[in-house]
Write an enzyme that holds these catalytic residues in place. Structure first.
Site, PDB file in Angstrom:
ATOM      1  N   LYS A 179       4.391   0.728  10.080  1.00  0.00           N
ATOM      2  CA  LYS A 179       4.504   1.994   9.352  1.00  0.00           C
ATOM      3  C   LYS A 179       3.971   3.158  10.171  1.00  0.00           C
ATOM      4  O   LYS A 179       4.517   4.245  10.144  1.00  0.00           O
ATOM      5  CB  LYS A 179       3.702   1.900   8.047  1.00  0.00           C
ATOM      6  CG  LYS A 179       4.506   1.356   6.889  1.00  0.00           C
ATOM      7  CD  LYS A 179       3.722   1.449   5.595  1.00  0.00           C
ATOM      8  CE  LYS A 179       2.935   0.199   5.355  1.00  0.00           C
ATOM      9  NZ  LYS A 179       2.350   0.095   4.012  1.00  0.00           N
TER      10      LYS A 179
ATOM     11  N   ARG B 272       4.992 -13.131   9.784  1.00  0.00           N
ATOM     12  CA  ARG B 272       5.659 -11.856   9.544  1.00  0.00           C
ATOM     13  C   ARG B 272       7.065 -11.911  10.115  1.00  0.00           C
ATOM     14  O   ARG B 272       7.318 -12.636  11.053  1.00  0.00           O
ATOM     15  CB  ARG B 272       4.994 -10.677  10.260  1.00  0.00           C
ATOM     16  CG  ARG B 272       3.546 -10.627  10.351  1.00  0.00           C
ATOM     17  CD  ARG B 272       3.056  -9.525  11.282  1.00  0.00           C
ATOM     18  NE  ARG B 272       3.536  -8.201  10.936  1.00  0.00           N
ATOM     19  CZ  ARG B 272       2.999  -7.433  10.000  1.00  0.00           C
ATOM     20  NH1 ARG B 272       1.966  -7.853   9.303  1.00  0.00           N
ATOM     21  NH2 ARG B 272       3.473  -6.234   9.778  1.00  0.00           N
TER      22      ARG B 272
ATOM     23  N   GLU C   1       0.870  -1.166   0.000  1.00  0.00           N
ATOM     24  CA  GLU C   1       0.000   0.000   0.000  1.00  0.00           C
ATOM     25  C   GLU C   1       0.915   1.226   0.000  1.00  0.00           C
ATOM     26  O   GLU C   1       1.793   1.343   0.862  1.00  0.00           O
ATOM     27  CB  GLU C   1      -0.871  -0.006   1.264  1.00  0.00           C
ATOM     28  CG  GLU C   1      -1.891   1.097   1.235  1.00  0.00           C
ATOM     29  CD  GLU C   1      -2.751   1.166   2.504  1.00  0.00           C
ATOM     30  OE1 GLU C   1      -2.726   0.233   3.314  1.00  0.00           O
ATOM     31  OE2 GLU C   1      -3.443   2.202   2.641  1.00  0.00           O
TER      32      GLU C   1
END
Ligand code: ATP
Ligand code: MG
Length: 562
Positions: free
Chosen positions: A272, A262, A37
């Site tokens: 982020k 992850r 994204e």
């Protein structure tokens, strides 16, 4: 059909599935994608996903798409798109012609939504966001059906069209899938597919005022691109039934989703949102601050892309989350740099040395090996003269027994040079040592005495007149605690910042060959550590070096303990 032939690539569970799907003929060739994204910069966690997706495509002769998941116009920017493409290339991967944007599919996604409405599988709802949440129920309680759930198909079609036409304000109406308000999986309780959002988009401008939700865009984008293996992180496992429901009810390409753990690492923050906080509140100088775990930051720090790829390979691909020790990253960096980094001499805290028996105006060029680990790196010339600098830490006036460097009356080897003996110590009024008077033995050129006498210490040095002054930035870990995301009692996660993550050494002296140091080539300052010219601030007439990592490796100690 090709199979993984690199012996370095152990078969993880995803690669095993891909190999089986190719062998059984379920697919002709593998297609994966990396779907960032564009709302921030890539970090180390993304690198894991990039290495996995692009790595699989490369090993199995397939293709990997780069697709920007740009469905949220309020947070996304072109700046991030540019940075992300640049960072993936730097990491060593290429999507060829396969660059896509979810926003390119807005028209198709709209058509999918209309199809669901026509089939009685989606409806326009008037409930606001709070009501939708309240009606959804909880893990232990079933949800409640919206009063609009059974409105006629024609009415929903009309309302959806008017949503697109801009007749309703932000948040006033939503389109929802009509699935099951009693499902034990909350994602299946009539999830929202579209919302009204009167915000311009970085690519489609003002064309749209309704935007698809991530869950409605993501799987369908995979289907449009015929992604065979849609690889994502574990938290999306609960969304898989919804993606499968879309595939079945829209009759689209059946991409299969596989979830992996992850990458989480001690001493690092990888969200982020939090990284943005560090930038916006000025705890770091920017997204590319050399202490940031962003690809930009790590690159500016001098960490080679190869070390990041090596780390991802060593960490592997697992089905359960775990925490990786940061020492493994540091170990990978040293492993790559030990092999590749050219060596130079630098002195962080210069102490002047005068060689009394060396001719005043003579300058000699000594041969220095560039990389003892790599003969093909060749050698260079280093100037030697009567006045030198050594590191203040390599001299002690009253050295303890185990100190093998310079002291009054002691002899050491100058790297690539001669043996010198300290004859006298010059002090200033404050009693600090400011200069050493030494002699050299001309017979020891190159580092050996013809009479076979030994010295225990070898130290680095630079010639005072030819050396260049440099600012050296000694970076350390940004956080002082292994799990910086966890706030200490009575504080916030920001209290975990390491107050000593940067020490600036303004007056280092480095050998003249470093005048041309490139921000893309990390070098070793012998005995000191690995350093790189700072890409923003270093100039040939005002050098600035960032410390990538020190020389000492603590990984084995950690690994043995485990
Ligand atoms: P963040 O949590 O930092 O906001 P994100 O998941 O929202 O990250 P995206 O841009 O959506 O960021 O991520 C792109 C891809 O990278 C996704 O497929 C995601 O699963 C993957 N990814 C993100 N973080 C990690 C991580 N720590 N380890 C492995 N893969 C990750
Ligand atoms: Mg995400």
């Amino acid at each position: 059909m090709t199979t993984a032939d690199s012996p370095r690539e152990a078969r993880d569970f995803i690669r095993t599935i891909v190999a089986e799907d190719l062998a059984s003929g379920r697919i002709d060739s593998v297609v994966t994608r990396f779907p960032p994204e564009p709302n921030g910069y890539l970090h180390l966690g993304h690198a894991k996903s990039i290495c996995l997706n692009f790595g699989i495509a490369r090993e199995f002769g397939g293709e990997c798409h780069l697709r920007f998941d740009d469905t949220n116009p309020t947070k996304e920017e072109q700046e991030f798109v540019d940075a992300i493409t640049d960072d993936i290339r730097w990491l060593g991967f290429d999507w060829g012609e396969h660059l896509y944007y979810a926003s390119d599919y807005f028209e198709q996604l709209y058509a999918f939504a209309v199809q669901l409405i026509k089939d009685g599988k989606a409806y326009v709802d008037d409930l606001d966001a709070d009501a939708v949440r309240a009606y959804r129920g909880t893990l232990t309680e079933p949800g409640k059906e919206s009063p609009h759930r059974n409105r006629p198909i024609e009415e929903s079609l009309d309302l959806f069209e008017r949503m697109r036409a801009g007749e309703f304000g932000t948040g006033e109406k939503v389109l929802r899938a009509r699935i099951d308000m009693a499902s034990p999986n909350l994602n299946m309780r009539d999830p929202i597919l579209y919302r009204v959002l009167k915000a311009p988009h970085h690519r489609t401008g003002d064309k749209w005022c309704i935007y698809p939700m991530y869950d409605f865009a993501h799987g369908q984008s995979d289907a449009i691109e015929k992604i065979t293996h849609s690889v994502c992180t574990l938290e999306f496992s609960d969304h898989r039934p919804l993606y499968d429901w879309f595939i079945e009810n829209l009759g689209i390409f059946p991409s299969r989703q596989y979830e992996f753990a992850r990458l989480e690492m001690t001493y690092l923050i990888q969200s982020k949102r939090r990284l943005r906080e560090l930038v916006e509140q000025g705890y770091v100088t920017g997204w590319d601050d050399p202490r940031m775990p962003t690809l930009r930051g790590m690159r500016r720090r001098g960490i080679p892309a190869e070390a990041i790829r090596l780390l991802c390979e060593r960490v592997g691909v697992a089905k359960t989350n775990s925490m990786v020790e940061i020492q493994l990253l540091e170990h990978c960096i040293r492993e790559v740099l030990n092999r590749t980094a050219p060596r130079y001499m630098a002195v962080l805290r210069p102490l002047k040395v005068v060689i009394e028996n060396y001719p005043e105006d003579q300058v000699e060029e000594l041969d220095a090996v560039n990389n003892p680990e790599d003969p093909s790196a060749g050698s260079r010339k280093v100037p030697f003269s009567r006045e030198l600098y050594i590191d203040a830490a390599d001299f002690m006036e009253n050295p303890p027994k185990k100190f093998f460097r310079l002291g009054p009356g002691r002899e050491v080897r100058l790297r690539w040079g001669y043996f010198i003996t300290c004859k006298d110590v010059v002090k200033n009024d404050a009693g600090e040592v400011v200069e050493l008077r030494c002699t050299y033995d001309p017979e020891t050129k190159g580092g050996n005495a013809p009479d076979g006498r030994k010295v225990k210490g070898t130290i680095q040095w630079v010639s005072a007149r030819q050396a260049l002054r440099a600012e050296v930035r000694l970076y350390d870990r940004l956080f002082a605690t292994p799990e910086p995301g966890i706030a200490p009692e009575g504080g916030t996660w920001l209290d975990n910042l390491n107050p000593e993550s940067l020490e600036v050494v303004p007056g280092a002296m480095v050998e003249p060959a470093l005048a041309e140091a490139s921000p893309d080539t990390t070098v070793q300052f012998e005995r000191v550590g690995y350093f790189v010219a700072d890409s923003r601030d270093s100039r040939p007439d005002a050098l600035v070096f960032n410390r990538t990592v020190s020389l000492r490796d603590t990984w084995a100690k950690i690994a043995n303990k485990a």
